[in-house]
Write an enzyme that holds these catalytic residues in place. Structure first.
Site, PDB file in Angstrom:
ATOM      1  N   ASP A  16       0.742  -1.136   0.050  1.00 25.10           N
ATOM      2  CA  ASP A  16       0.006   0.029   0.028  1.00 25.10           C
ATOM      3  C   ASP A  16       0.865   1.168   0.007  1.00 25.10           C
ATOM      4  OD1 ASP A  16      -1.817  -1.951   0.729  1.00 25.10           O
ATOM      5  OD2 ASP A  16      -3.183  -0.617   1.624  1.00 25.10           O
ATOM      6  N   ARG A  98      -1.105   5.383  16.861  1.00 27.78           N
ATOM      7  CA  ARG A  98      -1.118   6.242  15.759  1.00 27.78           C
ATOM      8  C   ARG A  98      -0.706   7.861  16.161  1.00 27.78           C
ATOM      9  NH1 ARG A  98      -0.550   2.415  12.749  1.00 27.78           N
ATOM     10  NH2 ARG A  98      -2.373   1.440  11.645  1.00 27.78           N
ATOM     11  N   ASP A 127      -8.078   4.915  11.504  1.00 23.47           N
ATOM     12  CA  ASP A 127      -6.673   5.538  11.625  1.00 23.47           C
ATOM     13  C   ASP A 127      -6.515   6.759  10.885  1.00 23.47           C
ATOM     14  OD1 ASP A 127      -5.733   3.514  13.155  1.00 23.47           O
ATOM     15  OD2 ASP A 127      -5.033   2.214  11.276  1.00 23.47           O
ATOM     16  N   SER A 181      -5.863  -8.140   7.160  1.00 27.90           N
ATOM     17  CA  SER A 181      -5.389  -6.905   7.341  1.00 27.90           C
ATOM     18  C   SER A 181      -4.804  -6.940   8.667  1.00 27.90           C
ATOM     19  CB  SER A 181      -6.593  -5.783   7.203  1.00 27.90           C
ATOM     20  OG  SER A 181      -6.086  -4.380   7.603  1.00 27.90           O
TER      21      SER A 181
END
Length: 406
Positions: A16, A98, A127, A181
């Site tokens: 990605d 994050r 996210d 994922s």
């Protein structure tokens, strides 16, 4: 907005973010700076450097940094002081990481003179909020680029086609059906997608990667002691450990004993339900131990107020508001509550279970004299009569009114 001259990209080196890197170069004609954080995910991060170099990033624009200590001491420690779990189950391994990545991205952007930051989060998940609310809190005028919300690629097949078109190597496991994922760091690993999108289907064994199954865990229990100082764990079995070493050791103990697996459906901030598997072996032990030491060091009012506020605190972190003033206000309250939370907890780890066997503290509020069934400690049982009658006063008044209708 004008097109940025330099963009700092949160870069894992996977499919990605490799596609995103190339897309940014083509779409924005900007200089790209990559930032890869070592959060204890257990991957060889130098591969990200080689991938960035192969995609034309200058060596001086590649940042790979070890943030494990900051993750545990500055993010996990505060959250565990609050006993925070989103929707009472999820220990939030991803949400606490994050904002740390976002903070360091902004610092790098200032260091290199970048005018934009970018991330690889999709437009469906949480996210994107965790990154971007952090960016804007720390750099209100920064330009944010979220490729998944801008381009017309809808899924993995299109990413693979784009990679093939532009000479980006694609490993065999990224071709064909989409893999799980996953997100991993020192605190946890998550798993979503594939058959897990049906909340009725039992996960396959291969979906669990960080812990033994309880059935395969040892038949003999493991007993440990954890020492706390002002709410934070500092030692295991009397051995003082720094935060990273301590969580690593708890992870090893939890993994071996089948501890820390949960299969939950939680509610994303954008509104949709999502089913996921989460493995947090060390954190699960930590939470049980922390609640145990609090049970003898916190007054009832302190403990109950914390429990009332915890869902709000957890929701703020889950939704990405780490840098919001209300989270900081709640953190100040939580940290104040931990001033006396010092002592030792003894635990038995056995086949997925964390069993508290003992707790002690120099600040213990527990009184054997008061709790004993024998007379003593200055507590006179007859005093309870007046206490009960006063608390029953309003109920008796109501009962007199309702006695003919009940």
């Amino acid at each position: 907005m004008t097109k940025p001259r330099k963009i700092v990209l949160a870069f894992s080196g996977g499919l990605d973010t490799s596609v995103i890197l190339k897309w940014l170069q083509l779409e924005y004609d900007a200089e790209i700076v990559t930032f890869t954080a070592d959060l204890g995910q257990g991957e060889e991060l130098e591969a990200a450097r080689h991938r960035a170099l192969a995609l034309g990033v200058k060596p001086e624009n590649i940042f790979i940094e070890d943030l494990r200590h900051e993750l545990v001491s500055e993010y996990a420690f505060p959250v565990f002081r609050a006993n925070a779990a989103y929707e009472w189950n999820y220990l939030m391994g991803t949400p606490i990481a994050r904002p740390l990545v976002a903070k360091r991205q902004i610092e790098i952007a200032r260091q290199v003179g970048a005018d934009a930051v970018a991330h690889g989060a999709t437009g469906k998940g949480n996210d994107q909020l965790r990154f971007e609310l952090g960016y804007y809190a720390l750099a209100p005028d920064i330009q944010v680029i979220a490729p998944w919300r801008e381009w017309d690629m809808a899924g993995r097949a299109q990413l693979v086609d784009f990679a093939d078109l532009h000479g980006i190597p694609v490993t065999k496991d990224k071709r064909g059906g989409a893999p799980y994922s996953a997100d991993a760091n020192l605190l946890h690993i998550s798993c979503e997608g594939k058959e897990l999108e049906d909340p009725w289907i039992t996960p396959e064994d291969g979906a669990w990667v960080r812990t033994k199954s309880p059935e395969e865990a040892p038949d003999r229990p493991t007993t440990i002691e954890i020492d706390f100082v002002k709410g934070d764990p500092v030692a295991i079995d009397g051995e003082a450990l720094d935060p990273v070493a301590l969580l690593t050791r708890l992870n090893e103990l939890g993994s071996e004993n089948g501890i820390g697996r949960i299969d939950i459906v939680d509610t994303r901030y954008v509104g949709m339900k999502c089913r996921g598997l989460f493995e947090t072996p060390g954190g699960t032990i930590w939470l049980h131990a922390h609640r145990a030491i609090e049970s003898i060091t916190l007054d009832r009012g302190e403990a109950h107020l914390k429990d009332e506020l915890m869902p709000r605190y957890a929701e703020l972190i889950y939704n990405g508001y780490w840098f919001a003033p209300e989270r900081e206000m709640l953190q100040a309250l939580v940290d104040k509550s931990q001033e006396r939370v010092t002592g030792t907890v003894r635990l038995k780890l056995y086949k997925g279970n964390v069993i508290v066997e003992g707790r002690k503290s120099p600040n213990s509020l527990y009184s054997q004299d008061l709790v004993t069934f024998e007379e003593g400690g200055g507590y006179h049982q007859r005093d309870a009569t007046g206490f009960i009658r006063l608390n029953a006063l309003r109920l008796r008044q109501l009962g007199n009114v309702l006695k003919d209708v009940r």
